[in-house]
Design an enzyme around this catalytic site. Structure first.
Site, PDB file in Angstrom:
ATOM      1  CG  HIS A  31      41.099  44.132  35.624  1.00  0.00           C
ATOM      2  ND1 HIS A  31      40.929  44.829  34.448  1.00  0.00           N
ATOM      3  CD2 HIS A  31      40.316  44.771  36.539  1.00  0.00           C
ATOM      4  CE1 HIS A  31      40.101  45.842  34.637  1.00  0.00           C
ATOM      5  NE2 HIS A  31      39.711  45.835  35.902  1.00  0.00           N
ATOM      6  CB  CYS A  89      44.125  41.129  30.040  1.00  0.00           C
ATOM      7  SG  CYS A  89      43.182  42.568  29.510  1.00  0.00           S
TER       8      CYS A  89
END
Length: 471
Positions: free
Chosen positions: A172, A213
């Site tokens: 992430h 991300c």
């Protein structure tokens, strides 16, 4: 009349031709297999001149829900291994909680696409569990063997001025952030480490592939263009990356779109012919969910993939999955993709759709409702924090909603300090990936002249708040 050239002349000509092709980046200019042993010997000699290949692979998450991150890294290891990179030159960091997870119907097996091969077999576990930290990752890159003594395998990069380094990072992310299981790595520390490695002559050339991300934010305005580092990011500095390949049997996503695309390409291509730039162009075209970007010293893009993934021709290549085999429409990965932050929701929705009893569907709907409520509570808390900082409800709403165009991060110290305060006093960003969606509020606050000290004071009244665990 047949003219016989001396062997030295033939070798020189071959070297010149190969050098020109490499500079031009043409993946189809020379068929290495057709040229034969002479060219292979020449290439081997040149590779030796440029040192050895080292690789560091890191998956920064844990849990069955984040299955795809470790599966991506395991697949990356298999590519390196099958192309001749020895295990003592590959360092792997991953939590290692999938193969023997209670949710795994095939113990000891990890796959990266539905019906795909096991990618877990043989993967080194240099650093697992609580050893997977940003501090250890940076020590590994810096070659700090003393600092890693007694931790995991203790292995670190032993690369030198003639060597090549390949780094693959999967997890992430958020602006300027790459998450680990319990902590996070900030972009400035990572960039400073790469710059320091270059200064200390710890590599000749380096390639970095990042799946996360906002992964472009690890490099934008941070990675110099003259330190022999070429990087690819799964997304721009302001975009999500995407998960794909949901498996109903396993109840989770098996891969990430960018990672799947570059690895499935590497599985089938002749890496001694395909250049880094050729793969970048192909992957950028196929990844329609986000904007794949490249950074740093772009001239390295002319180098062949083999220089960073191994030059041995794979004797057991994976085949690119077919639509017939996977029973998906045209692109089985992209067409099954969801934004990374939506993965927990998508998994619960898929389980609810597959539920066989009203009671099971009701239970799953309750879980969905709880998840939505936790996220709503976190958003409200961030609004309240911004209001405490700014002293104005309307201004705070603008800071949180991003009505102002999201700024480039210029005031890095303010932003990093504010994020650290939020992480330590409010909610663990690494353990609650959805919270990463809101840290751009701190970019807006800092770029509008507010300070980390004001954020600290605001947390006194706003944090800690409930719930603590937000997916």
């Amino acid at each position: 009349m047949t003219i016989r050239l001396p062997l030295a002349v033939v070798v020189a000509v071959v070297v010149i031709i190969e050098s020109v092709v490499e500079l031009r980046g043409e993946s189809n200019a020379i068929d290495v297999d057709a040229v034969g042993p002479l060219l292979q010997a020449t290439s081997k000699s040149r590779d030796q001149h440029h040192g050895e290949l080292w690789a560091v692979l890191v998956a920064g998450s844990n849990s069955w829900m984040n299955y795809r991150h470790q599966a991506d890294v395991c697949h990356a290891y298999q590519i390196l291994h099958k192309h001749g990179v020895p295990d003592d030159h590959i360092i792997v960091m991953m939590y290692d909680d999938l193969a023997n997870n209670v949710d795994n119907p095939t113990p000891g097996v990890v796959i990266n696409r539905p019906g795909g091969p096991d990618v877990y077999a043989g993967v080194p576990k240099d650093y697992s569990g609580k050893d997977v930290t940003p501090e250890n990752f940076l020590k590994v890159l810096q070659g700090d063997a003393k600092g890693m003594r007694g931790t995991g395998s203790g292995r670190v990069l032993q690369s030198g001025p003639n060597d090549r380094v390949f780094i693959n990072m999967v997890d992430h992310g958020a602006p300027g952030i790459f998450a680990f299981p319990d902590e996070y790595l900030n972009a400035t520390d990572f960039a400073n480490t790469l710059i320091g490695m270059h200064r200390d002559k710890r590599f000749h050339e380096m390639v970095v592939y990042v799946e996360a991300c906002e992964s472009g934010s690890l490099f934008e305005n941070l990675l110099p263009k003259d330190i022999e580092v070429y990087a690819l990011s799964a997304s721009s500095p302001r975009q999500h990356s995407y998960a794909c390949y949901f498996d109903n049997k396993l109840g989770t996503y098996l891969g990430d779109v960018f990672s799947v695309k570059w690895m499935e390409d590497s599985d089938i291509e002749n890496l001694r012919r395909e250049s880094l730039k050729s793969q970048f162009v192909l992957v950028r075209e196929e990844v329609t969910t986000s904007t794949v970007m490249h950074w740093g010293e772009l001239s390295i893009g002319s180098r062949k993939m083999a220089r960073f993934l191994g030059g041995k021709k794979s004797s057991h290549p994976h085949s690119r999955p077919t639509t017939q085999h996977l029973q998906f429409p045209a692109d089985p990965c992209v067409n099954s993709s969801v934004p990374s932050p939506d993965v927990p929701l998508a998994i619960l929705q898929a389980k609810k759709h597959s539920a066989t009893t009203p009671e099971e569907r009701e239970h799953l709907q309750e879980q969905l409702d709880i998840l939505h409520e936790k996220r709503r509570a976190l958003k409200l808390a961030m609004h309240e924090l911004a209001r405490e900082v700014t002293g104005d409800t309307e201004v705070a709403a603008n800071m949180v909603s991003g009505r102002h165009q999201l700024h480039d991060i210029i005031r890095w110290p303010c932003y990093m300090d504010a994020v650290r305060i939020f992480h330590t006093r409010c909610i663990n960003l690494a353990q609650n990936p959805y919270a990463l969606r809101l840290v751009d509020t701190f970019i807006n606050l800092c770029e509008h002249g507010y300070t980390a000290d004001q954020v600290l004071r605001a947390t006194t009244s706003v944090c800690p708040f409930s719930p603590k665990n937000v997916l």
